[in-house]
Scaffold this motif. Structure first.
Motif, PDB file in Angstrom:
ATOM      1  N   PHE A  20       0.805  -1.219   0.000  1.00  0.00           N
ATOM      2  CA  PHE A  20       0.000   0.000   0.000  1.00  0.00           C
ATOM      3  C   PHE A  20       0.845   1.279   0.000  1.00  0.00           C
ATOM      4  N   ASP A  21       2.162   1.154   0.225  1.00  0.00           N
ATOM      5  CA  ASP A  21       3.002   2.357   0.252  1.00  0.00           C
ATOM      6  C   ASP A  21       4.441   1.970  -0.080  1.00  0.00           C
ATOM      7  N   ILE A  22       5.118   2.824  -0.844  1.00  0.00           N
ATOM      8  CA  ILE A  22       6.534   2.635  -1.171  1.00  0.00           C
ATOM      9  C   ILE A  22       7.219   3.979  -0.971  1.00  0.00           C
ATOM     10  N   GLN A  23       8.270   3.994  -0.125  1.00  0.00           N
ATOM     11  CA  GLN A  23       8.961   5.246   0.172  1.00  0.00           C
ATOM     12  C   GLN A  23      10.463   5.047   0.157  1.00  0.00           C
ATOM     13  N   ILE A  24      11.177   6.128  -0.118  1.00  0.00           N
ATOM     14  CA  ILE A  24      12.625   6.155   0.044  1.00  0.00           C
ATOM     15  C   ILE A  24      12.895   7.139   1.182  1.00  0.00           C
ATOM     16  N   VAL A  25      13.560   6.647   2.232  1.00  0.00           N
ATOM     17  CA  VAL A  25      13.755   7.452   3.434  1.00  0.00           C
ATOM     18  C   VAL A  25      15.219   7.428   3.852  1.00  0.00           C
ATOM     19  N   TYR A  56      19.252   1.773  -0.608  1.00  0.00           N
ATOM     20  CA  TYR A  56      18.907   2.388  -1.884  1.00  0.00           C
ATOM     21  C   TYR A  56      19.776   3.611  -2.090  1.00  0.00           C
ATOM     22  N   PRO A  57      20.241   3.892  -3.296  1.00  0.00           N
ATOM     23  CA  PRO A  57      20.115   3.109  -4.523  1.00  0.00           C
ATOM     24  C   PRO A  57      21.039   1.893  -4.503  1.00  0.00           C
ATOM     25  N   GLU A  58      21.078   1.169  -5.611  1.00  0.00           N
ATOM     26  CA  GLU A  58      21.894  -0.043  -5.700  1.00  0.00           C
ATOM     27  C   GLU A  58      23.343   0.259  -5.364  1.00  0.00           C
ATOM     28  N   ARG A  59      23.939  -0.621  -4.567  1.00  0.00           N
ATOM     29  CA  ARG A  59      25.334  -0.523  -4.129  1.00  0.00           C
ATOM     30  C   ARG A  59      25.620   0.742  -3.329  1.00  0.00           C
ATOM     31  N   SER A  60      24.609   1.227  -2.634  1.00  0.00           N
ATOM     32  CA  SER A  60      24.775   2.401  -1.775  1.00  0.00           C
ATOM     33  C   SER A  60      23.909   2.211  -0.536  1.00  0.00           C
ATOM     34  N   ASN A  61      24.334   2.773   0.577  1.00  0.00           N
ATOM     35  CA  ASN A  61      23.499   2.709   1.786  1.00  0.00           C
ATOM     36  C   ASN A  61      23.060   4.105   2.227  1.00  0.00           C
ATOM     37  N   LYS A  62      22.994   5.021   1.274  1.00  0.00           N
ATOM     38  CA  LYS A  62      22.621   6.404   1.584  1.00  0.00           C
ATOM     39  C   LYS A  62      21.177   6.511   2.041  1.00  0.00           C
ATOM     40  N   TYR A  63      20.282   5.757   1.424  1.00  0.00           N
ATOM     41  CA  TYR A  63      18.859   5.786   1.768  1.00  0.00           C
ATOM     42  C   TYR A  63      18.346   4.370   1.997  1.00  0.00           C
ATOM     43  N   ARG A  64      17.086   4.290   2.399  1.00  0.00           N
ATOM     44  CA  ARG A  64      16.418   3.001   2.548  1.00  0.00           C
ATOM     45  C   ARG A  64      15.156   2.998   1.687  1.00  0.00           C
ATOM     46  N   LEU A  65      14.982   1.936   0.924  1.00  0.00           N
ATOM     47  CA  LEU A  65      13.744   1.699   0.196  1.00  0.00           C
ATOM     48  C   LEU A  65      12.852   0.898   1.131  1.00  0.00           C
ATOM     49  N   VAL A  66      11.662   1.418   1.411  1.00  0.00           N
ATOM     50  CA  VAL A  66      10.731   0.764   2.327  1.00  0.00           C
ATOM     51  C   VAL A  66       9.437   0.478   1.579  1.00  0.00           C
ATOM     52  N   VAL A  67       9.129  -0.802   1.442  1.00  0.00           N
ATOM     53  CA  VAL A  67       7.875  -1.238   0.828  1.00  0.00           C
ATOM     54  C   VAL A  67       6.973  -1.701   1.954  1.00  0.00           C
ATOM     55  N   GLN A  68       5.826  -1.027   2.111  1.00  0.00           N
ATOM     56  CA  GLN A  68       4.928  -1.366   3.209  1.00  0.00           C
ATOM     57  C   GLN A  68       3.677  -2.054   2.675  1.00  0.00           C
ATOM     58  N   ALA A  69       3.296  -3.111   3.379  1.00  0.00           N
ATOM     59  CA  ALA A  69       2.136  -3.903   2.960  1.00  0.00           C
ATOM     60  C   ALA A  69       1.251  -4.180   4.166  1.00  0.00           C
TER      61      ALA A  69
END
Length: 196
Positions: A149-154, A177-190
């Motif tokens: 129900f939600d996808i965010q980059i935080v 996120y992005p690939e090969r980086s730990n600068k952000y987090r991709l969070v997929v919420q269900a």
């Protein structure tokens, strides 16, 4: 003569690298299979425990899968172990500790995984999920069905995104996120939905 020696040396290095990658892929597949088999054993023990008292043998916690995550839209089937330390995430997906158990009414649980892994898949296609996609989490006693129900980059320190939300049982899938980086987090919420 020198060119031939350099060429031979490069071929040997290439062969060694190829063998190393193949060995790592095979080792990872074997480990993933062992974790899935350990989960099946837990399910069998849970079923037997209702009729007969089962003797438990001590095992290393990170060698036992506590659930299996299946996301058909990205062709993922992966064991999930307790804990999300760096060492554990190198071997499998990890259930983040100190949150609610999956399926808890009004609860929040989360699974972390590497976005890209040298010898496996883990969450390297998580960014392909879309709103409305459904997936399953097999736990020892049930198969829980979730809908995105939600996808965010935080930012990595934005832990508030895991706060409980009234009226839903939430499962968050988290990767760098992005690939090969730990600068952000991709969070997929269900949110948990009724069985299909």
């Amino acid at each position: 003569m020198m060119k031939k020696s350099v060429g031979n040396m490069l071929m040997i290095i290439g062969c060694v690298l190829f063998i190393t990658v193949c060995y790592g892929m095979i080792e990872n597949k074997i480990h993933q299979k062992e974790l899935i088999e350990s989960f099946s054993a837990i399910q069998t023990e849970t079923a037997l425990a209702s009729d007969v008292e089962v003797e438990n043998t001590p095992t290393k916690k990170d060698s036992i899968a506590t659930s299996i995550l299946r996301i058909p839209s990205i062709q993922l089937e992966s064991p999930v172990i307790d804990g999300a330390t760096s060492a554990k995430l190198n071997r499998a997906l990890g259930m983040i500790e100190n949150l609610d158990a999956p399926g808890t009414p009004n609860g929040s649980s989360a699974i972390a995984g590497h976005q890209s892994h040298q010898f496996g898949y883990f969450f390297n296609r998580l960014n392909e999920l879309q709103l409305g996609d459904k997936f399953e989490l097999d736990v020892s006693t049930d198969t829980l069905v979730y809908e995105v129900f939600d996808i965010q980059i935080v930012k990595p320190n934005n832990v508030e995104i895991l706060n409980r939300q009234e009226g839903i049982s939430m499962l968050s899938l988290i990767t760098c996120y992005p690939e090969r980086s730990n600068k952000y987090r991709l969070v997929v919420q269900a949110k948990q939905v009724e069985h299909q």
